[in-house]
Design an enzyme around this catalytic site. Structure first.
Site, short mmCIF file in Angstrom:
data_model
loop_
_atom_site.label_atom_id
_atom_site.label_comp_id
_atom_site.label_asym_id
_atom_site.label_seq_id
_atom_site.Cartn_x
_atom_site.Cartn_y
_atom_site.Cartn_z
CG ASP A 19 -2.05 0.89 0.98
OD1 ASP A 19 -2.37 1.44 0.04
OD2 ASP A 19 -2.61 1.31 2.15
NE ARG A 23 -1.53 6.52 1.24
CZ ARG A 23 -1.76 5.84 2.31
NH1 ARG A 23 -1.81 6.09 3.37
NH2 ARG A 23 -2.23 4.63 1.93
CG ASN A 67 -7.41 -2.36 -6.31
OD1 ASN A 67 -6.42 -3.40 -5.90
ND2 ASN A 67 -7.83 -1.86 -5.33
NE ARG A 193 -8.62 0.08 5.32
CZ ARG A 193 -7.98 1.33 5.03
NH1 ARG A 193 -8.04 2.20 5.97
NH2 ARG A 193 -7.51 1.45 3.85
#
Length: 245
Positions: A19, A23, A67, A193
């Site tokens: 992940d 970002r 996704n 998560r």
């Protein structure tokens, strides 16, 4: 960092939620696909690192069923990247004696992606080292649903007695049944998560979360996670005193 690892206590199955690519790219003023492209080094580093320390099975969450809801440009770019990456990484898998296997409903992937996956599976099929599972078009609920459906079919066709259903039998129906249960699950980017990932197999996994974004994750980060795993007491419902008896 690697020398600090106890070679007698290596997690048999490591699973990773990769992940933070988007970002990472945003911090550099680039598109999300730029982040995905720059995550390949992390995939290679972690795969080689796991093989080096004796992990038996590594599962990477590459593309979830959810996704598909991302912008079409990003999904198309991811599929193109998947095709090219598998082609490029086969020599690395062969060099490290790693066997590739897909996990998920790959029938919905583009034909070229399916073909390259199959090529990777075939070319690495004789490797007897670590198994690398790529979770593609995968979710834990999908996997459990598929397994339940197959059990019901077998009951209907008198191949399975409903009274014989137990945890051991369910394990045989789960898609990833050749792998042991996950012992260490790593998630990058600071999220806490499991995101519908290996729901059955994560029952007793140790969870490790790091703020580091996936494109920056390297072997030493993996080794740090393994060292943290080795410091934990794994009781499986027992008490500490029972473990020393």
């Amino acid at each position: 960092m690697k020398e600090q690892i106890d070679s007698t206590n290596i997690p048999k199955h490591v699973a990773v939620i990769m992940d933070g690519n988007g970002r990472w790219a945003k911090q550099r003023g680039a598109t999300r696909l730029f982040g995905h492209r720059n995550a390949i080094k992390a995939v290679r580093d972690v795969t080689e690192g796991c093989a080096e320390i004796g992990v038996q099975h590594l599962t990477l969450y590459a593309f979830s069923t959810e996704n598909w809801s991302r912008p079409k440009m990003e999904v198309d770019g991811l599929m193109t990247l998947l095709v090219s990456t598998i082609k490029k990484e086969i020599p690395t898998l062969l060099k490290n004696n790693i066997r590739l296997q897909p996990l998920g409903d790959i029938s919905h992937l583009p034909k070229e992606a399916q073909a390259n996956l199959q090529q990777g599976v075939e070319e690495t099929s004789k490797n007897d080292g670590m198994i690398l599972s790529l979770a593609l078009n995968y979710s834990g609920r999908w996997e459990i649903g598929e397994s339940v459906g197959q059990m019901l079919k077998d009951i209907k066709n008198n191949k399975l007695d409903i009274d014989n259903i137990d945890n051991q039998l369910i394990n045989k129906y789960i898609c990833d049944h050749i792998a042991p249960d996950v012992e260490l699950m790593i998630r990058t980017s600071g999220e806490h998560r499991i995101s519908n990932f290996l729901l059955w197999q994560l029952a007793y996994a140790e969870l490790y979360f790091t703020d580091k974004l996936w494109p920056d994750f390297r072997k030493n980060d993996l080794f740090e996670a393994v060292i943290d795993f080795q410091k934990r007491e794994r009781r499986y419902g027992k008490i500490s005193e029972q473990l020393t008896q």
